[in-house]
Design an enzyme around this catalytic site. Sequence first.
Site, PDB file in Angstrom:
ATOM      1  N   LYS A 210      64.393 139.916  70.940  1.00 38.67           N
ATOM      2  CA  LYS A 210      63.110 139.154  71.591  1.00 38.67           C
ATOM      3  C   LYS A 210      62.685 139.434  72.922  1.00 38.67           C
ATOM      4  O   LYS A 210      63.519 140.258  73.622  1.00 38.67           O
ATOM      5  CB  LYS A 210      63.573 137.953  71.559  1.00 38.67           C
ATOM      6  CG  LYS A 210      63.495 136.839  70.024  1.00 38.67           C
ATOM      7  CD  LYS A 210      63.599 135.575  70.072  1.00 38.67           C
ATOM      8  CE  LYS A 210      63.363 135.100  68.532  1.00 38.67           C
ATOM      9  NZ  LYS A 210      63.506 133.731  68.444  1.00 38.67           N
ATOM     10  N   ARG A 246      71.058 134.886  63.838  1.00 38.63           N
ATOM     11  CA  ARG A 246      69.919 135.510  63.021  1.00 38.63           C
ATOM     12  C   ARG A 246      69.754 136.705  63.746  1.00 38.63           C
ATOM     13  O   ARG A 246      69.100 136.858  64.908  1.00 38.63           O
ATOM     14  CB  ARG A 246      68.800 134.486  63.010  1.00 38.63           C
ATOM     15  CG  ARG A 246      67.506 135.014  62.350  1.00 38.63           C
ATOM     16  CD  ARG A 246      66.298 134.042  62.618  1.00 38.63           C
ATOM     17  NE  ARG A 246      65.085 134.398  61.918  1.00 38.63           N
ATOM     18  CZ  ARG A 246      64.275 135.278  62.108  1.00 38.63           C
ATOM     19  NH1 ARG A 246      64.380 135.860  63.375  1.00 38.63           N
ATOM     20  NH2 ARG A 246      63.185 135.688  61.659  1.00 38.63           N
TER      21      ARG A 246
HETATM   22  N1  HH2 Z   1      63.001 133.305  65.409  1.00 35.77           N
HETATM   23  C1  HH2 Z   1      61.989 133.867  64.669  1.00 35.77           C
HETATM   24  C2  HH2 Z   1      61.661 133.356  63.471  1.00 35.77           C
HETATM   25  N2  HH2 Z   1      62.470 132.525  62.893  1.00 35.77           N
HETATM   26  N3  HH2 Z   1      64.337 131.113  62.748  1.00 35.77           N
HETATM   27  C3  HH2 Z   1      65.334 130.576  63.695  1.00 35.77           C
HETATM   28  N4  HH2 Z   1      66.315 129.665  62.733  1.00 35.77           N
HETATM   29  N5  HH2 Z   1      65.597 131.102  64.886  1.00 35.77           N
HETATM   30  C4  HH2 Z   1      64.762 131.807  65.585  1.00 35.77           C
HETATM   31  O1  HH2 Z   1      65.064 132.172  66.842  1.00 35.77           O
HETATM   32  C5  HH2 Z   1      63.793 132.273  64.977  1.00 35.77           C
HETATM   33  C6  HH2 Z   1      63.555 132.143  63.460  1.00 35.77           C
HETATM   34  C7  HH2 Z   1      61.065 134.885  65.517  1.00 35.77           C
HETATM   35  O2  HH2 Z   1      60.095 135.439  64.440  1.00 35.77           O
HETATM   36  P1  HH2 Z   1      59.261 136.676  64.330  1.00 35.77           P
HETATM   37  O3  HH2 Z   1      58.347 136.676  65.554  1.00 35.77           O
HETATM   38  O4  HH2 Z   1      58.624 136.507  63.204  1.00 35.77           O
HETATM   39  O5  HH2 Z   1      60.206 137.881  64.409  1.00 35.77           O
HETATM   40  P2  HH2 Z   1      61.316 138.231  63.560  1.00 35.77           P
HETATM   41  O6  HH2 Z   1      61.169 137.382  62.343  1.00 35.77           O
HETATM   42  O7  HH2 Z   1      61.462 139.761  63.332  1.00 35.77           O
HETATM   43  O8  HH2 Z   1      62.344 137.623  64.349  1.00 35.77           O
END
Ligand code: HH2
Length: 270
Positions: A210, A246
Amino acid sequence: MRPRLMGILNLTPDSFSDGGRIESLEAALHRAHELVAQGADVLDVGGESTRPRAEPVDEILEIARVVPVIRAIQDELDIPISIDTMKPAVAKAAVAAGAWMWNDITALGFAPDSLATAATLGCEVVLIHMQGEPATMQDDPRYEDVVEEVASFLSKRAQAAIAAGVPRERIWLDPGIGFGKTLAHNLALLANLDRFAALGFPLLVGASRKGFIRALDRDASDPQDRLGGSIAVALAASRAGAAMVRVHDVRETAQALVVDEAIRRGGADD
Ligand code: HH2
């Protein structure tokens, strides 16, 4: 106990870290096999990017992206699947196809029927804290006391889910690193993960690759260069009692967690 590993399987053209790399069912399955071989305990399948300023996706398209992949994983692999969506219709279709968990960045707050749908589905549910909505959440997030506000939000959403009929033991909480938070907010949350673990529900932490890592390491402008920072967070989460992390880099995180746990036990397994 070290946390379980949730491997990220993005089926979106615009996810921040690996967007656009998975363009076919075969590629998705190949990645799923890789993640399982690397030690993933759960696969988190997502058909809509939640990165800041991501474009929303229509639910028909989202279902078309995720359901065939969930079915194929079910056929070929023995691993629980999580569906990363805020839309009840997508969660329903995913659970019908075999998903075990609904991972919702809106903590079942996106649609009027989100809570009732989660209760009917009877699946595991992850309630995530987010301030605002993905398109604008990073514009100017503000809190009086980020740790207390996030903890109080998560407790209230858990109570709302229980009141709607979601079994208590199916609820997971996630402080939502990067979801409407500045660097200082993210660090305050990460420094106080034990506060969230103490809320009485399994804790999930998602910080892999992130943006706040780049804020601490200017050389990490490419998300793929954030492995060290991502592992640092996984270790902090593990030490705070998180039940799951995750991550994109399952193999490397698994190794770091095993070594960290062994050190904490003082080499008792030698
Ligand atoms: N962060 C992302 C997506 N889903 N789910 C949970 N439970 N916790 C998180 O911190 C979280 C999540 C970030 O999503 P995105 O920007 O689509 O990128 P990536 O899926 O590659 O992490």
